[in-house]
Enzyme design. Structure first.
Site, PDB file in Angstrom:
ATOM      1  N   TYR A 144       0.497  -0.843  -0.040  1.00 43.21           N
ATOM      2  CA  TYR A 144      -0.011  -0.066   0.538  1.00 43.21           C
ATOM      3  C   TYR A 144       1.224   1.500   0.148  1.00 43.21           C
ATOM      4  O   TYR A 144       0.677   2.596  -0.434  1.00 43.21           O
ATOM      5  CB  TYR A 144      -1.049   0.103   0.927  1.00 43.21           C
ATOM      6  CG  TYR A 144      -1.740   0.601   1.136  1.00 43.21           C
ATOM      7  CD1 TYR A 144      -2.717   2.051   0.354  1.00 43.21           C
ATOM      8  CD2 TYR A 144      -1.254   2.465   2.162  1.00 43.21           C
ATOM      9  CE1 TYR A 144      -3.354   2.866   0.010  1.00 43.21           C
ATOM     10  CE2 TYR A 144      -2.437   3.507   2.310  1.00 43.21           C
ATOM     11  CZ  TYR A 144      -2.538   4.474   1.282  1.00 43.21           C
ATOM     12  OH  TYR A 144      -3.591   4.476   1.229  1.00 43.21           O
ATOM     13  N   ARG A 151       1.635   7.079  -7.055  1.00 42.83           N
ATOM     14  CA  ARG A 151       1.041   7.369  -7.087  1.00 42.83           C
ATOM     15  C   ARG A 151       0.687   8.965  -7.254  1.00 42.83           C
ATOM     16  O   ARG A 151       0.624   9.401  -7.887  1.00 42.83           O
ATOM     17  CB  ARG A 151      -0.767   7.047  -5.956  1.00 42.83           C
ATOM     18  CG  ARG A 151      -1.835   8.248  -6.396  1.00 42.83           C
ATOM     19  CD  ARG A 151      -2.830   7.691  -5.574  1.00 42.83           C
ATOM     20  NE  ARG A 151      -2.391   7.510  -4.257  1.00 42.83           N
ATOM     21  CZ  ARG A 151      -3.928   7.318  -2.901  1.00 42.83           C
ATOM     22  NH1 ARG A 151      -5.382   7.058  -3.400  1.00 42.83           N
ATOM     23  NH2 ARG A 151      -3.366   6.853  -2.595  1.00 42.83           N
ATOM     24  N   TYR A 204      -0.754  13.439   6.028  1.00 46.18           N
ATOM     25  CA  TYR A 204      -0.657  12.643   7.607  1.00 46.18           C
ATOM     26  C   TYR A 204       1.041  12.783   7.227  1.00 46.18           C
ATOM     27  O   TYR A 204       1.682  13.196   6.111  1.00 46.18           O
ATOM     28  CB  TYR A 204      -0.579  10.783   6.142  1.00 46.18           C
ATOM     29  CG  TYR A 204      -2.250  10.607   6.464  1.00 46.18           C
ATOM     30  CD1 TYR A 204      -2.778  10.876   7.194  1.00 46.18           C
ATOM     31  CD2 TYR A 204      -2.529   8.824   5.806  1.00 46.18           C
ATOM     32  CE1 TYR A 204      -4.767  10.765   7.840  1.00 46.18           C
ATOM     33  CE2 TYR A 204      -3.829   8.624   6.126  1.00 46.18           C
ATOM     34  CZ  TYR A 204      -4.736   9.196   6.795  1.00 46.18           C
ATOM     35  OH  TYR A 204      -5.695   8.786   7.161  1.00 46.18           O
ATOM     36  N   ARG A 217     -11.298  13.341   1.573  1.00 50.00           N
ATOM     37  CA  ARG A 217     -11.922  12.505   2.434  1.00 50.00           C
ATOM     38  C   ARG A 217     -13.024  12.650   1.696  1.00 50.00           C
ATOM     39  O   ARG A 217     -13.938  11.715   1.969  1.00 50.00           O
ATOM     40  CB  ARG A 217     -12.205  13.090   3.350  1.00 50.00           C
ATOM     41  CG  ARG A 217     -10.889  12.910   4.486  1.00 50.00           C
ATOM     42  CD  ARG A 217     -10.400  11.959   4.751  1.00 50.00           C
ATOM     43  NE  ARG A 217      -9.546  12.203   6.036  1.00 50.00           N
ATOM     44  CZ  ARG A 217      -8.918  10.733   6.225  1.00 50.00           C
ATOM     45  NH1 ARG A 217      -9.118   9.636   5.448  1.00 50.00           N
ATOM     46  NH2 ARG A 217      -7.757  10.885   6.625  1.00 50.00           N
ATOM     47  N   GLU A 324     -14.154  -0.332   7.093  1.00 46.68           N
ATOM     48  CA  GLU A 324     -13.391   0.522   5.918  1.00 46.68           C
ATOM     49  C   GLU A 324     -15.260   0.621   5.566  1.00 46.68           C
ATOM     50  O   GLU A 324     -16.265   0.032   5.258  1.00 46.68           O
ATOM     51  CB  GLU A 324     -12.896   0.705   4.914  1.00 46.68           C
ATOM     52  CG  GLU A 324     -12.832   2.160   3.904  1.00 46.68           C
ATOM     53  CD  GLU A 324     -11.344   2.424   3.991  1.00 46.68           C
ATOM     54  OE1 GLU A 324      -9.921   2.115   3.926  1.00 46.68           O
ATOM     55  OE2 GLU A 324     -11.197   2.101   2.170  1.00 46.68           O
TER      56      GLU A 324
HETATM   57  C1  3EB Z   1      -7.807   6.276   5.731  1.00 44.10           C
HETATM   58  O1  3EB Z   1      -8.311   7.050   5.856  1.00 44.10           O
HETATM   59  C2  3EB Z   1      -7.430   5.141   5.577  1.00 44.10           C
HETATM   60  O2  3EB Z   1      -4.939   5.685  -0.486  1.00 44.10           O
HETATM   61  O3  3EB Z   1      -6.876   5.650  -2.113  1.00 44.10           O
HETATM   62  C3  3EB Z   1      -8.854   5.071   2.855  1.00 44.10           C
HETATM   63  C4  3EB Z   1      -9.256   5.658   1.379  1.00 44.10           C
HETATM   64  C5  3EB Z   1      -7.853   4.703   3.044  1.00 44.10           C
HETATM   65  C6  3EB Z   1      -8.952   6.253   0.645  1.00 44.10           C
HETATM   66  C7  3EB Z   1      -6.145   5.899  -0.738  1.00 44.10           C
HETATM   67  C8  3EB Z   1      -7.089   4.983   1.831  1.00 44.10           C
HETATM   68  C9  3EB Z   1      -6.911   5.882   0.915  1.00 44.10           C
HETATM   69  O4  3EB Z   1      -6.672   7.093   5.371  1.00 44.10           O
HETATM   70  C10 3EB Z   1      -7.234   4.455   3.643  1.00 44.10           C
END
Ligand code: 3EB
Length: 334
Positions: A144, A151, A204, A217, A324
Site C-alpha cells: 500500500y 501514485r 499524514y 475525504r 472501511e
Molecule cells: C485512511 O483514511 C484509510 O490511499 O486512496 C481510504 C481511502 C484510505 C483512500 C487511498 C486510503 C485511500 O487513510 C485508507
C-alpha cells in the site's frame, strides 16, 4: 424491474445495487455506465461490465449499477476502457498481477491523467483502487505504501498534485486480479470536503509511508441537473492515528467519521442531506469475512433499512483496521 426507480437519479447518472440475476437486461444498454460484479467468478457481461475481486459477503448477490441519463460513448485506448457523455468521463484499467505496486500505480495514474486531459475531462473527482496483497511487504515496504509512492510520483510528474483538487478515493486489497483502477472525471474540479475529525490524508506524517496518500475525504460535484457527493473510504482513524482494536469500537468511530464528512458538506457547501442514512449507496469493506453479519446488523440498526448497502471482503490499507465504509449521494441541491 423499472431501473430508473431502483436508482437514486439526480445528476447525469445514478448509482445503485441490482440483483445479479437481473443484470442481463443492462449489459448492452447504452445508458449503462458501469456494471460492477464483485465476484471473480461472476463476470458481468457486456461492454460496461467488469469484476472487482471483492467477494460480497451479505446476500443475495448484487452488482453495482451506474446508469447514465445520456447514452454513453465507449471506446478503448491502450489498457483503458473509457466511456463518456457530455458531462463526464469514466475510465477503468485492470493490470496483470505483479510484484511492483509502486511502478503499477505510477504507470496507471500517469496514463489515466494523460487520457483524461486529452479527452477534456482533466479533473478526477472519484477514484477506486484495488490490488491484491495490499498489506504484504514487497522490496522492504508494504505494498500500500509503495502504491502511494507511485501514485504521488505520477500526479507530480503531470502537475496534478494540487492538495485542493485531489479526488475522493478508496484503496483496498482485493482477492485477485492485479491493480484495478476506475475513476470518474469532470471538466471542472469537484469541491473538496475534508473531515474536521481527521488530518487530511495528503498531510499524514511519514509514519504511514514515505508519501502521504493522495486523496480528499470527499468531493462534491455540481453537475448540470443535480449535485453528487462522493465519500472516500472511511475508517477508524482520528487525527492521523488508527484507533480501537475491537470491531464494534472501530465501527462506531468509522460511522462518526462518515457522519462528520456529510455534516461538513451540509454546513460548508449546502449539501441537502446532513446524515448518512440519506445516502444513495453505501459500500462496506470488512477484512474478516466472519464479521460481515455483525457489521451489517450494526449499521442497519443505526442507519435504518433505506440506504442501499453491500458488504464486501477486502483488506483495509492499514493492517490494524477491520472495516472501511464509503458512500455516494446522487441528489438535488448543494
Ligand atoms: C485512511 O483514511 C484509510 O490511499 O486512496 C481510504 C481511502 C484510505 C483512500 C487511498 C486510503 C485511500 O487513510 C485508507
Amino acid at each position: 424491474m423499472n431501473t430508473a426507480k431502483v436508482l437514486a437519479h439526480s445528476g447525469p447518472f445514478g448509482m445503485g445495487y441490482v440483483p445479479r440475476s437481473r443484470i442481463a437486461q443492462f449489459c448492452d444498454d447504452p445508458h449503462t455506465l458501469a456494471l460492477i460484479d464483485f465476484a471473480a467468478d461472476g463476470e458481468a457481461a457486456g461492454a460496461a461490465g467488469f469484476v472487482s475481486h471483492l467477494p460480497q459477503l451479505d446476500g443475495p448477490p448484487v452488482c453495482e449499477y451506474w446508469r447514465s441519463d445520456e447514452p454513453v460513448t465507449r471506446w478503448q485506448e491502450g489498457d483503458f476502457h473509457l466511456a463518456r457523455t457530455s458531462e463526464f468521463m469514466f475510465a477503468r484499467l485492470s493490470l496483470p498481477d505483479t510484484a511492483a505496486a509502486e511502478r503499477d500505480a505510477q504507470v496507471a495514474y500517469a496514463a489515466l491523467l494523460r487520457i483524461l486531459r486529452e479527452g477534456e475531462f482533466p479533473h478526477l473527482v472519484r477514484v477506486w483502487n484495488y490490488f491484491p496483497r495490499i498489506n504484504a511487504e514487497e522490496d522492504g515496504r508494504e505494498r500500500y505504501r509503495s502504491f502511494c509512492v507511485g501514485r504521488a510520483a505520477a500526479l507530480e510528474s503531470l502537475d496534478a498534485m494540487d492538495d485542493a483538487r485531489l479526488p475522493a478515493a478508496s484503496a483496498l486489497g482485493a482477492s485477485g486480479g492485479g491493480l484495478q483502477v476506475y475513476a470518474l472525471a469532470a471538466r471542472e474540479p469537484g469541491v473538496q470536503i475534508e473531515n474536521p475529525r481527521q488530518v487530511s490524508a495528503f498531510r499524514y506524517p511519514n509514519d504511514y509511508g514515505p508519501r502521504s496518500p493522495s486523496f480528499s475525504r470527499a468531493t462534491l460535484v455540481r453537475w448540470r441537473n443535480g449535485t453528487h457527493f462522493y465519500i472516500s473510504g472511511t475508517a477508524s482513524i482520528v487525527g492521523h492515528a488508527s484507533v480501537h482494536q475491537s470491531l464494534e469500537a472501530q465501527l462506531g468511530e468509522t460511522l462518526a467519521n462518515v457522519e462528520a464528512v456529510v455534516a461538513q458538506a451540509h454546513r460548508a457547501e449546502g449539501l441537502d442531506i446532513s446524515t448518512p442514512d440519506a445516502l444513495s449507496l453505501l459500500k462496506v469493506y470488512v477484512r474478516r469475512a466472519s464479521d460481515a453479519g455483525t457489521v451489517r446488523d450494526w449499521l442497519r440498526a443505526r442507519l435504518g433499512s433505506a440506504v442501499p448497502m453491500a458488504v464486501l471482503q477486502a483488506d483495509v490499507c492499514r493492517a490494524e483496521l477491520l472495516v472501511e465504509i464509503e458512500g455516494a449521494y446522487c441528489g438535488g441541491a448543494g
